[in-house]
Design an enzyme around this catalytic site. Structure first.
Site, PDB file in Angstrom:
ATOM      1  N   ASP A  60       0.815  -1.389   0.095  1.00  0.00           N
ATOM      2  CA  ASP A  60      -0.110   0.004   0.057  1.00  0.00           C
ATOM      3  C   ASP A  60       0.869   1.178  -0.015  1.00  0.00           C
ATOM      4  OD1 ASP A  60      -2.286  -1.631  -0.004  1.00  0.00           O
ATOM      5  OD2 ASP A  60      -2.755  -1.335   1.947  1.00  0.00           O
TER       6      ASP A  60
ATOM      7  N   ASN B  62      -5.984   8.719   0.903  1.00  0.00           N
ATOM      8  CA  ASN B  62      -6.470   7.651   2.170  1.00  0.00           C
ATOM      9  C   ASN B  62      -7.081   8.914   3.296  1.00  0.00           C
ATOM     10  OD1 ASN B  62      -6.062   5.329   1.304  1.00  0.00           O
ATOM     11  ND2 ASN B  62      -4.391   4.996   2.934  1.00  0.00           N
TER      12      ASN B  62
ATOM     13  N   ASP C 259      -6.723  13.898  20.732  1.00  0.00           N
ATOM     14  CA  ASP C 259      -5.351  13.982  20.262  1.00  0.00           C
ATOM     15  C   ASP C 259      -5.089  14.736  18.704  1.00  0.00           C
ATOM     16  OD1 ASP C 259      -4.525  13.432  22.762  1.00  0.00           O
ATOM     17  OD2 ASP C 259      -3.761  11.302  22.224  1.00  0.00           O
TER      18      ASP C 259
ATOM     19  N   THR D 275     -10.020   1.778   5.314  1.00  0.00           N
ATOM     20  CA  THR D 275      -9.407   0.555   6.007  1.00  0.00           C
ATOM     21  C   THR D 275      -7.765   0.868   6.536  1.00  0.00           C
ATOM     22  OG1 THR D 275      -8.367   0.317   3.734  1.00  0.00           O
ATOM     23  CG2 THR D 275     -10.741  -1.074   4.167  1.00  0.00           C
TER      24      THR D 275
ATOM     25  N   PHE E 280      -9.756   3.322  10.404  1.00  0.00           N
ATOM     26  CA  PHE E 280     -10.102   2.027  10.961  1.00  0.00           C
ATOM     27  C   PHE E 280      -9.515   1.739  12.471  1.00  0.00           C
ATOM     28  CE2 PHE E 280      -9.833  -2.644  11.312  1.00  0.00           C
ATOM     29  CZ  PHE E 280     -11.239  -2.877  11.435  1.00  0.00           C
TER      30      PHE E 280
END
Length: 233
Positions: free
Chosen positions: A51, A125, A155, A166, A170
């Site tokens: 990825d 992403n 935070d 994902t 996630f």
């Protein structure tokens, strides 16, 4: 299809092997394979790795305005489409144009600094706003189209696309969203609120959970990690 840009993981043996095999198969189909887009006329970007490699390749595909195909030769392959086998069949498929292009949402991010200057970036992403003082939470205000929605003490804040659902989102407790859904996820990172904090019990402690639903009640008592008693509430 005449020319593709190949982006591969340069330190993973199976990625290197797959890249060499696929490059040879593509060249046999009359397709030039390059690792530098400076020459122009790129028809597709190929990512061979995990990825991380895919996200690097995504920047090139975005800049060139061409499709991106990911081939998994890494540890994680959520974003990649294919495995690293059958390079001959893949090369013929690419040469014949026998594929469809799936469009994914991305994020455009603008940050304004305290001196008034701005910085722009984008993400496939997610974009994450995090604090620099680890001893104190940051208070975030969420505003959508000028409308105040909520405030959070956390935070950080993760703003994720469906593709990124994902990933970091996630891990922070966010849901997995189908890639074609037109939605954005906003996930607080380690939210500082009483209802989100865990209660730590010792090994000899007991915890009673009382359930009330539609007029029916019940209680469960757990000790040493085992359910030891069922009783009416």
């Amino acid at each position: 299809m005449t020319r593709v840009l190949m982006v591969r993981h340069r330190h993973r043996p199976n990625a290197i092997t797959s890249a060499v095999s696929l490059a040879q198969a593509l060249q046999e189909q009359g397709i030039d394979v390059v690792d530098d887009a400076s020459g122009g006329d790129i028809d597709m970007v190929l990512s061979i790795g995990g990825d991380g490699t895919f996200l690097v390749a995504a920047s090139s595909a975005r800049a060139l305005g061409v499709p991106l195909l990911g081939i998994n030769a890494g540890h994680m392959g959520f974003l990649t489409e294919l495995g690293d086998r059958g390079t001959g069949d893949l090369a013929r498929t690419i040469q014949e144009g026998d594929f469809t292009v799936e469009r994914r949402m991305t994020l455009d991010v603008t940050m304004e600094r305290s001196d008034g200057s701005k910085a722009d970036d984008w993400a496939l992403n997610e974009a994450v706003v995090m604090h620099t003082d680890v001893a104190h939470p940051v208070h975030f205000a969420l505003v959508v189209d000028g409308q105040e929605v909520s405030t959070y003490g956390a935070d950080g804040m993760i703003l994720s696309t469906p593709t990124g659902s994902t990933a970091y989102s996630f891990s922070a407790g966010g849901p997995v969203v189908w890639p074609e859904v037109e939605a954005l996820l906003l996930v607080p990172l380690v939210a500082h609120a009483l209802f989100t904090r865990p209660l730590v019990l010792g090994p000899e402690s007991c915890m009673e959970v009382v359930i009330q639903h539609a007029g029916l009640g019940g209680a469960e008592v757990w000790c040493d990690g085992r359910r030891s008693l069922d009783a009416p509430a």
